[in-house]
Design an enzyme around this catalytic site. Structure first.
Site, PDB file in Angstrom:
ATOM      1  N   HIS A 174      20.254 -41.103  81.126  1.00 33.49           N
ATOM      2  CA  HIS A 174      21.580 -40.957  80.522  1.00 33.49           C
ATOM      3  C   HIS A 174      22.620 -40.836  81.643  1.00 33.49           C
ATOM      4  CE1 HIS A 174      21.350 -36.714  81.490  1.00 33.49           C
ATOM      5  NE2 HIS A 174      20.246 -36.567  80.759  1.00 33.49           N
TER       6      HIS A 174
ATOM      7  N   HIS B  51      22.319 -38.490  84.656  1.00 35.40           N
ATOM      8  CA  HIS B  51      21.403 -38.824  85.755  1.00 35.40           C
ATOM      9  C   HIS B  51      22.089 -39.588  86.886  1.00 35.40           C
ATOM     10  CE1 HIS B  51      18.046 -38.333  82.663  1.00 35.40           C
ATOM     11  NE2 HIS B  51      17.816 -37.437  83.590  1.00 35.40           N
TER      12      HIS B  51
ATOM     13  N   CYS C  97       9.622 -22.550  78.212  1.00 43.13           N
ATOM     14  CA  CYS C  97      10.424 -23.617  77.601  1.00 43.13           C
ATOM     15  C   CYS C  97       9.857 -24.950  78.071  1.00 43.13           C
ATOM     16  CB  CYS C  97      11.899 -23.524  77.992  1.00 43.13           C
ATOM     17  SG  CYS C  97      12.800 -24.991  77.443  1.00 43.13           S
TER      18      CYS C  97
ATOM     19  N   CYS D 276      12.529 -27.317  79.720  1.00 46.31           N
ATOM     20  CA  CYS D 276      12.826 -27.025  81.138  1.00 46.31           C
ATOM     21  C   CYS D 276      11.548 -27.013  81.951  1.00 46.31           C
ATOM     22  CB  CYS D 276      13.475 -25.650  81.302  1.00 46.31           C
ATOM     23  SG  CYS D 276      14.980 -25.390  80.401  1.00 46.31           S
TER      24      CYS D 276
ATOM     25  N   CYS E  38      16.214 -21.747  73.843  1.00 45.40           N
ATOM     26  CA  CYS E  38      16.699 -22.287  75.128  1.00 45.40           C
ATOM     27  C   CYS E  38      18.090 -22.899  74.920  1.00 45.40           C
ATOM     28  CB  CYS E  38      15.750 -23.366  75.648  1.00 45.40           C
ATOM     29  SG  CYS E  38      16.466 -24.223  77.073  1.00 45.40           S
TER      30      CYS E  38
ATOM     31  N   HIS F 153      18.093 -26.711  75.604  1.00 47.58           N
ATOM     32  CA  HIS F 153      17.336 -27.631  74.745  1.00 47.58           C
ATOM     33  C   HIS F 153      17.406 -27.293  73.260  1.00 47.58           C
ATOM     34  CE1 HIS F 153      15.656 -28.309  78.788  1.00 47.58           C
ATOM     35  NE2 HIS F 153      15.683 -29.557  78.386  1.00 47.58           N
TER      36      HIS F 153
ATOM     37  N   LYS G 103      27.918 -31.090  75.110  1.00 47.82           N
ATOM     38  CA  LYS G 103      26.699 -31.334  75.879  1.00 47.82           C
ATOM     39  C   LYS G 103      26.013 -32.570  75.285  1.00 47.82           C
ATOM     40  CE  LYS G 103      22.954 -28.962  75.400  1.00 47.82           C
ATOM     41  NZ  LYS G 103      22.160 -27.829  75.006  1.00 47.82           N
TER      42      LYS G 103
ATOM     43  N   LYS H 250      20.377 -35.552  71.908  1.00 49.33           N
ATOM     44  CA  LYS H 250      19.886 -36.602  71.002  1.00 49.33           C
ATOM     45  C   LYS H 250      20.212 -36.223  69.560  1.00 49.33           C
ATOM     46  CE  LYS H 250      16.180 -38.634  73.563  1.00 49.33           C
ATOM     47  NZ  LYS H 250      15.093 -37.778  73.998  1.00 49.33           N
TER      48      LYS H 250
HETATM   49  N1  MSP Z   1      12.088 -33.194  86.849  1.00 47.00           N
HETATM   50  C1  MSP Z   1      13.038 -32.193  87.123  1.00 47.00           C
HETATM   51  C2  MSP Z   1      13.498 -32.234  88.562  1.00 47.00           C
HETATM   52  C3  MSP Z   1      12.410 -32.073  89.561  1.00 47.00           C
HETATM   53  S1  MSP Z   1      13.024 -32.138  91.179  1.00 47.00           S
HETATM   54  C4  MSP Z   1      11.722 -31.712  92.108  1.00 47.00           C
HETATM   55  C5  MSP Z   1      14.254 -32.370  86.228  1.00 47.00           C
HETATM   56  N2  MSP Z   1      14.416 -33.559  85.665  1.00 47.00           N
HETATM   57  S2  MSP Z   1      15.647 -33.935  84.704  1.00 47.00           S
HETATM   58  O1  MSP Z   1      15.408 -35.279  84.295  1.00 47.00           O
HETATM   59  O2  MSP Z   1      15.781 -32.967  83.682  1.00 47.00           O
HETATM   60  O3  MSP Z   1      16.932 -33.842  85.603  1.00 47.00           O
HETATM   61  C6  MSP Z   1      17.056 -34.664  86.734  1.00 47.00           C
HETATM   62  C7  MSP Z   1      18.416 -34.435  87.375  1.00 47.00           C
HETATM   63  O4  MSP Z   1      19.446 -34.815  86.467  1.00 47.00           O
HETATM   64  C8  MSP Z   1      18.676 -32.961  87.713  1.00 47.00           C
HETATM   65  O5  MSP Z   1      19.381 -32.848  88.935  1.00 47.00           O
HETATM   66  C9  MSP Z   1      19.560 -32.516  86.583  1.00 47.00           C
HETATM   67  O6  MSP Z   1      20.402 -31.430  86.900  1.00 47.00           O
HETATM   68  C10 MSP Z   1      20.374 -33.769  86.366  1.00 47.00           C
HETATM   69  N3  MSP Z   1      20.994 -33.795  85.048  1.00 47.00           N
HETATM   70  C11 MSP Z   1      20.393 -33.764  83.828  1.00 47.00           C
HETATM   71  N4  MSP Z   1      21.365 -33.743  82.874  1.00 47.00           N
HETATM   72  C12 MSP Z   1      22.583 -33.780  83.464  1.00 47.00           C
HETATM   73  C13 MSP Z   1      23.907 -33.852  83.033  1.00 47.00           C
HETATM   74  N5  MSP Z   1      24.237 -33.844  81.755  1.00 47.00           N
HETATM   75  N6  MSP Z   1      24.875 -33.950  83.981  1.00 47.00           N
HETATM   76  C14 MSP Z   1      24.609 -34.012  85.319  1.00 47.00           C
HETATM   77  N7  MSP Z   1      23.365 -33.923  85.754  1.00 47.00           N
HETATM   78  C15 MSP Z   1      22.350 -33.777  84.865  1.00 47.00           C
HETATM   79  O7  MSP Z   1      15.033 -31.427  86.115  1.00 47.00           O
END
Ligand code: MSP
Length: 516
Positions: free
Chosen positions: A19, A22, A125, A128, A144, A147, A296, A299
């Protein structure tokens, strides 16, 4: 002297498609990497995917696939997404890679002096992939907040890592900025979180509760906690411990993470590294979250924005622009299609695109395409350089924009088309015109330089147009206007085909400020 630098990004779970949130890790890391390369340094830049854990196993089961097939397919989606952002990464790691898994098992063995068996009684959770204390669970009524799901109650035997042993060292490193947390307020937030010390962390789960993960060496009833496995990626990707070159890049100069996972990177990870006798990373850059139209992304709400759709509609440079300029590097910021479209049309199309074509057209009309002596813009680069040094990327690109806007204002005020008319009979005015246009082109080359870390392709196009001293007009206008609400949504409003290659005739209206 050229340095070998290393920047890392959080590896996303491959349980769903990417999304817009990321985008942040990769874009931030890429801006820094490109800037360092401009300064002459070599940058290693890791990305990858986090593929173990219950969350992924559950999604695979839902899809009727075995977890390996599921992650193989979803990893490709993430890789394509990362590639589509045009980020200059050098290494891609998957946590299901057998080499990574073998090193994670080695790491476990190295940490053995700090590992003990215990019973975990408490909350978890799955979203997370995090153990949650009673205090945290009570503060959010057992649900959470990230989530919107009730925590699971666990009662199970597992292995613990004695992170508490490293509390003082971790705290001292953070307080003394040996491990610098940026921005400063996150540092205080984390220090406050660990004021009573780091808690020991459960680092395995019984196989019956977690089957999709790295097996614990010497105990086939247990599987490793996904975070232990995932955090290790930052060094396994460098070839730790066997390939000695890992030492050329570690400690990482910057680790980029979102605010939700700061605590794993500022607590558990440094404790693991101390247990291994490996240095701590130098900087942890914690970015905020992207919300969508003020909410936020979720889905359930159905407001998840697909970055690939943004790229399809506006192009990758526009996406990179919005997320570096209008999403603060460190605070939460909002995305909405409306804001995006306005930024695109007002700033990329009007401010920048128009400036490039105005400048190119004027040099072609009034100087037969030959740029006169370049004038160095008076723009103060201190603020730009400081912002980059302090990792305030949204502030740095704002400085580049101030130069774009300054150049537009300069054209509006000096009115080169009026000077050109007078220059027909007055050599002094001709000189003045050369100076004015030399100033505009000089500013644009400076803009290209400043924009390179953010909009590399656009920067390249601006160079190509002006850099040789003879204007080479672009085949397509930069950032043609796009109206999403138009019936043919997202179809670019193309300029007249020959707009940039018009013959050098003076404009009809002397006060007209749009040329081409
Ligand atoms: N798998 C773990 C990270 C492990 S690192 C050793 C994880 N994955 S995640 O898919 O949930 O998140 C990946 C990255 O995307 C994280 O830095 C997280 O903070 C970031 N983001 C997830 N949602 C986000 C937003 N809505 N906005 C900005 N960054 C976001 O956590």
């Amino acid at each position: 002297m050229s340095k070998k630098l290393y920047i890392t990004t959080a590896i996303p779970y491959v349980n769903a498609k990417p999304h817009v949130g990321h985008v942040m890790d990769y874009l931030i890391a890429d801006i820094w990497a490109r800037h360092q390369k401009q300064l002459g340094h070599e940058v290693r830049f890791q990305v990858g995917t986090d593929e173990h854990g219950n969350k992924i196993a559950a999604k695979a089961a839902e899809a009727g696939q075995d977890p390996q097939t599921f992650t193989d397919e979803n990893c490709v989606k993430f890789k394509q997404f990362i590639d589509s952002l045009e980020v200059s990464y050098t290494d891609f790691i998957r946590t299901t890679d057998p080499k990574h898994q073998a090193v994670v098992q080695y790491i476990w063995q190295q940490l053995a002096p700090y590992i003990y068996k215990g019973t975990y009684e408490g909350w978890y959770c799955e979203g997370c992939e995090s153990f949650v204390t009673d205090k945290e669970a009570a503060a959010t009524n057992g649900v959470c907040p990230d989530h919107d799901k009730p925590y699971q109650r666990l009662s199970e035997e597992n292995y613990y890592f004695k992170a508490s042993e490293f509390s003082d060292k971790v705290r001292a490193a953070i307080e003394g900025n040996k491990l610098k947390i940026v921005p400063e307020f996150r540092k205080h937030e984390f220090l406050n979180m660990i004021k009573d010390g780091l808690l020991d962390v459960s680092i395995s789960r019984p196989k019956k509760s977690l089957s999709w993960g790295v097996p614990v060496p010497g105990d086939d009833t247990q599987v490793m906690y996904v975070w232990l496995d995932a955090l290790a990626n930052y060094i396994t990707v460098l070839g730790y411990p066997e390939n000695e070159t890992w030492r050329e890049y570690w400690p990482a100069d910057i680790q980029v993470v979102g605010k939700d996972i700061m605590r794993f990177h500022a607590g558990l990870w440094p404790a693991m590294l101390l247990g291994l006798g490996v240095s701590l990373p130098k900087t942890l850059l914690v970015h905020g979250h992207v919300t969508v139209a003020g909410s936020k992304m979720s889905k359930t709400i159905g407001n998840v924005v697909d970055p690939v759709e943004v790229i399809d509609k506006f192009g990758v440079e526009a996406l990179r622009y919005y997320f570096s300029r209008h999403v603060s590097t460190t605070d939460d910021s909002d995305f909405s299609w409306d804001k995006f479209e306005k930024a695109y049309n007002n700033e990329l199309a009007n401010d920048l695109g128009n400036l490039v074509s105005r400048a190119a057209n004027m040099v072609m009309r009034y100087q037969a395409g030959v740029v006169g002596e370049l004038q160095k813009p008076e723009h103060d680069m201190f603020a730009y350089n400081e912002a980059l040094r302090e990792l305030r990327f949204s502030d740095a690109i704002a400085e580049a924009w101030a130069l774009v806007q300054g150049a537009n204002k300069f054209i509006d005020e000096t009115k080169p088309w009026v000077i050109a008319k007078n220059a027909e009979n007055d050599p002094e005015e001709k000189e003045h015109l050369d100076e004015v246009l030399g100033h505009v082109v000089g500013s644009l080359l400076q803009v290209a330089n400043m924009l390179y870390p953010f909009l590399p392709a656009t920067s390249e196009k601006i160079y190509e147009t002006f850099n040789t001293g003879v204007v080479k007009p672009l085949e397509d206008v930069l950032f043609p206007k796009i109206r999403l609400e138009a019936p043919e949504a997202a179809a670019p409003v193309l300029p007249e085909p020959a707009a940039l290659a018009r013959p050098p005739v003076p404009p009809a209206e002397p006060e007209q400020n749009e040329i081409g």
